[in-house]
Motif scaffolding. Structure first.
Motif, PDB file in Angstrom:
ATOM      1  N   LEU A  42      -5.422  16.716  12.324  1.00 23.02           N
ATOM      2  CA  LEU A  42      -4.498  15.591  12.373  1.00 23.02           C
ATOM      3  C   LEU A  42      -5.076  14.436  13.192  1.00 23.02           C
ATOM      4  O   LEU A  42      -4.900  13.278  12.834  1.00 23.02           O
ATOM      5  CB  LEU A  42      -3.154  16.041  12.947  1.00 23.02           C
ATOM      6  N   GLU A  43      -5.779  14.744  14.265  1.00 21.98           N
ATOM      7  CA  GLU A  43      -6.400  13.696  15.076  1.00 21.98           C
ATOM      8  C   GLU A  43      -7.347  12.846  14.235  1.00 21.98           C
ATOM      9  O   GLU A  43      -7.333  11.615  14.337  1.00 21.98           O
ATOM     10  CB  GLU A  43      -7.174  14.314  16.250  1.00 21.98           C
ATOM     11  N   GLN A  44      -8.147  13.484  13.400  1.00 22.53           N
ATOM     12  CA  GLN A  44      -9.081  12.751  12.531  1.00 22.53           C
ATOM     13  C   GLN A  44      -8.335  11.924  11.493  1.00 22.53           C
ATOM     14  O   GLN A  44      -8.705  10.785  11.198  1.00 22.53           O
ATOM     15  CB  GLN A  44     -10.049  13.720  11.845  1.00 22.53           C
ATOM     16  N   ILE A  45      -7.294  12.489  10.930  1.00 20.79           N
ATOM     17  CA  ILE A  45      -6.497  11.782   9.921  1.00 20.79           C
ATOM     18  C   ILE A  45      -5.859  10.534  10.538  1.00 20.79           C
ATOM     19  O   ILE A  45      -5.931   9.439   9.971  1.00 20.79           O
ATOM     20  CB  ILE A  45      -5.417  12.717   9.328  1.00 20.79           C
ATOM     21  N   LEU A  46      -5.239  10.695  11.700  1.00 17.59           N
ATOM     22  CA  LEU A  46      -4.587   9.557  12.350  1.00 17.59           C
ATOM     23  C   LEU A  46      -5.600   8.502  12.767  1.00 17.59           C
ATOM     24  O   LEU A  46      -5.301   7.306  12.723  1.00 17.59           O
ATOM     25  CB  LEU A  46      -3.746  10.029  13.531  1.00 17.59           C
ATOM     26  N   LEU A  47      -6.801   8.920  13.129  1.00 19.91           N
ATOM     27  CA  LEU A  47      -7.852   7.955  13.462  1.00 19.91           C
ATOM     28  C   LEU A  47      -8.215   7.122  12.230  1.00 19.91           C
ATOM     29  O   LEU A  47      -8.356   5.903  12.318  1.00 19.91           O
ATOM     30  CB  LEU A  47      -9.078   8.676  14.018  1.00 19.91           C
ATOM     31  N   ASP A  48      -8.346   7.767  11.065  1.00 19.30           N
ATOM     32  CA  ASP A  48      -8.624   7.039   9.812  1.00 19.30           C
ATOM     33  C   ASP A  48      -7.495   6.058   9.496  1.00 19.30           C
ATOM     34  O   ASP A  48      -7.744   4.909   9.110  1.00 19.30           O
ATOM     35  CB  ASP A  48      -8.779   8.017   8.636  1.00 19.30           C
ATOM     36  N   LEU A  49      -6.264   6.497   9.663  1.00 24.87           N
ATOM     37  CA  LEU A  49      -5.111   5.639   9.377  1.00 24.87           C
ATOM     38  C   LEU A  49      -5.032   4.482  10.378  1.00 24.87           C
ATOM     39  O   LEU A  49      -4.650   3.368  10.018  1.00 24.87           O
ATOM     40  CB  LEU A  49      -3.823   6.469   9.395  1.00 24.87           C
ATOM     41  N   ARG A  51      -7.675   3.094  11.917  1.00 26.65           N
ATOM     42  CA  ARG A  51      -8.761   2.162  11.563  1.00 26.65           C
ATOM     43  C   ARG A  51      -8.354   1.230  10.429  1.00 26.65           C
ATOM     44  O   ARG A  51      -8.821   0.102  10.343  1.00 26.65           O
ATOM     45  CB  ARG A  51     -10.017   2.934  11.159  1.00 26.65           C
ATOM     46  N   GLN A  52      -7.519   1.703   9.536  1.00 28.23           N
ATOM     47  CA  GLN A  52      -7.077   0.889   8.402  1.00 28.23           C
ATOM     48  C   GLN A  52      -5.825   0.063   8.719  1.00 28.23           C
ATOM     49  O   GLN A  52      -5.279  -0.596   7.848  1.00 28.23           O
ATOM     50  CB  GLN A  52      -6.804   1.782   7.186  1.00 28.23           C
ATOM     51  N   GLY A  53      -5.367   0.139   9.946  1.00 27.19           N
ATOM     52  CA  GLY A  53      -4.228  -0.685  10.345  1.00 27.19           C
ATOM     53  C   GLY A  53      -2.879  -0.184   9.873  1.00 27.19           C
ATOM     54  O   GLY A  53      -1.924  -0.965   9.780  1.00 27.19           O
ATOM     55  N   LEU A  54      -2.785   1.111   9.602  1.00 31.29           N
ATOM     56  CA  LEU A  54      -1.503   1.661   9.158  1.00 31.29           C
ATOM     57  C   LEU A  54      -0.686   2.227  10.309  1.00 31.29           C
ATOM     58  O   LEU A  54       0.550   2.236  10.250  1.00 31.29           O
ATOM     59  CB  LEU A  54      -1.727   2.736   8.091  1.00 31.29           C
ATOM     60  N   VAL A  55      -1.363   2.735  11.334  1.00 31.56           N
ATOM     61  CA  VAL A  55      -0.665   3.271  12.501  1.00 31.56           C
ATOM     62  C   VAL A  55      -1.311   2.730  13.768  1.00 31.56           C
ATOM     63  O   VAL A  55      -2.445   2.239  13.750  1.00 31.56           O
ATOM     64  CB  VAL A  55      -0.669   4.826  12.542  1.00 31.56           C
ATOM     65  N   ALA A  56      -0.571   2.840  14.862  1.00 39.43           N
ATOM     66  CA  ALA A  56      -1.088   2.475  16.179  1.00 39.43           C
ATOM     67  C   ALA A  56      -0.709   3.597  17.132  1.00 39.43           C
ATOM     68  O   ALA A  56       0.232   4.361  16.873  1.00 39.43           O
ATOM     69  CB  ALA A  56      -0.495   1.153  16.655  1.00 39.43           C
ATOM     70  N   GLY A  77      -0.255   5.023  -2.550  1.00 37.99           N
ATOM     71  CA  GLY A  77      -1.582   4.621  -3.018  1.00 37.99           C
ATOM     72  C   GLY A  77      -2.452   4.130  -1.882  1.00 37.99           C
ATOM     73  O   GLY A  77      -3.640   4.475  -1.793  1.00 37.99           O
ATOM     74  N   GLU A  78      -1.891   3.322  -0.990  1.00 41.96           N
ATOM     75  CA  GLU A  78      -2.647   2.802   0.149  1.00 41.96           C
ATOM     76  C   GLU A  78      -3.106   3.935   1.063  1.00 41.96           C
ATOM     77  O   GLU A  78      -4.248   3.957   1.525  1.00 41.96           O
ATOM     78  CB  GLU A  78      -1.766   1.815   0.912  1.00 41.96           C
ATOM     79  N   ILE A  79      -2.226   4.886   1.318  1.00 43.38           N
ATOM     80  CA  ILE A  79      -2.574   6.024   2.174  1.00 43.38           C
ATOM     81  C   ILE A  79      -3.660   6.864   1.514  1.00 43.38           C
ATOM     82  O   ILE A  79      -4.649   7.236   2.158  1.00 43.38           O
ATOM     83  CB  ILE A  79      -1.324   6.872   2.476  1.00 43.38           C
ATOM     84  N   LEU A  80      -3.490   7.156   0.243  1.00 43.31           N
ATOM     85  CA  LEU A  80      -4.493   7.978  -0.454  1.00 43.31           C
ATOM     86  C   LEU A  80      -5.847   7.296  -0.519  1.00 43.31           C
ATOM     87  O   LEU A  80      -6.878   7.949  -0.339  1.00 43.31           O
ATOM     88  CB  LEU A  80      -4.012   8.341  -1.863  1.00 43.31           C
ATOM     89  N   ARG A  81      -5.871   5.998  -0.754  1.00 44.64           N
ATOM     90  CA  ARG A  81      -7.157   5.289  -0.779  1.00 44.64           C
ATOM     91  C   ARG A  81      -7.825   5.308   0.594  1.00 44.64           C
ATOM     92  O   ARG A  81      -9.038   5.392   0.697  1.00 44.64           O
ATOM     93  CB  ARG A  81      -6.959   3.855  -1.258  1.00 44.64           C
ATOM     94  N   THR A  82      -7.027   5.224   1.644  1.00 44.33           N
ATOM     95  CA  THR A  82      -7.564   5.282   3.000  1.00 44.33           C
ATOM     96  C   THR A  82      -8.226   6.631   3.260  1.00 44.33           C
ATOM     97  O   THR A  82      -9.318   6.703   3.822  1.00 44.33           O
ATOM     98  CB  THR A  82      -6.445   5.045   4.035  1.00 44.33           C
ATOM     99  N   ILE A  83      -7.599   7.686   2.818  1.00 45.39           N
ATOM    100  CA  ILE A  83      -8.084   9.043   3.101  1.00 45.39           C
ATOM    101  C   ILE A  83      -9.107   9.510   2.077  1.00 45.39           C
ATOM    102  O   ILE A  83     -10.127  10.099   2.435  1.00 45.39           O
ATOM    103  CB  ILE A  83      -6.892  10.035   3.149  1.00 45.39           C
ATOM    104  N   GLU A  84      -8.869   9.253   0.792  1.00 39.02           N
ATOM    105  CA  GLU A  84      -9.694   9.811  -0.283  1.00 39.02           C
ATOM    106  C   GLU A  84     -10.691   8.831  -0.882  1.00 39.02           C
ATOM    107  O   GLU A  84     -11.634   9.239  -1.526  1.00 39.02           O
ATOM    108  CB  GLU A  84      -8.785  10.287  -1.432  1.00 39.02           C
TER     109      GLU A  84
END
Length: 150
Positions: A42-49, A51-56, A77-84
């Motif tokens: 989860l730490e890695q996932i939240l870091l990716d999110l 970086r893309q400006g979706l979470v702080a 779609g935005e979340i999936l593109r960020t991750i995948e």
């Protein structure tokens, strides 16, 4: 099929949406426990999110994670593109990472591309129209027709 990482990202974002509705933030530990997601993953996932400006994230006792945008403006779609990365079943159908298929003679005559083009467009239409707020409202309203394959 989406990856486990993508599914966890969606679940985490929905958890943060629910927290935001209550005016709260959530720590990584809280999200991990609530959504049964391994904390390190989860730490890695939240870091990716992030970086893309979706979470702080905010430090401190009352800190945690929160959405940076309103839930009605963040799409699946935005979340999936960020991750995948690109949402396309074939490289020749990607809007952001187009690549001609190595074995393709003529894209305009490729029956496989024609069929999967329809699949890609339908998938994008659903994912880009479904927001976090919309997903929560489907859940609140009860099961959707998608849940039963109708």
């Amino acid at each position: 099929m989406i990856s486990r990482k993508a599914k966890y990202a969606l679940r985490a974002m929905i958890a943060l949406t629910r927290a935001q509705e209550r005016g709260a933030m959530m720590s990584i530990a809280e999200v991990a426990a609530a959504e049964r997601i391994p904390k390190k993953f989860l730490e890695q996932i939240l870091l990716d999110l992030k970086r893309q400006g979706l979470v702080a994230s905010r430090r401190g006792k009352a800190g945690g994670y929160l959405l940076l945008k309103q839930p009605d403006s963040i799409t699946f779609g935005e979340i999936l593109r960020t991750i995948e990365g690109p949402i396309a079943p074939l490289p020749c159908l990607s809007r952001t990472a187009y690549r001609r298929c190595e074995d393709c003679v003529d894209e305009s005559e490729c029956e496989i591309r024609m069929v999967f083009s329809r699949v890609a467009e339908a998938t994008r239409a659903v994912l880009d129209a479904t927001t976090l707020a919309g997903a929560i409202s489907i859940e609140i309203a009860g099961t959707s027709s998608l849940d039963h394959g109708k």
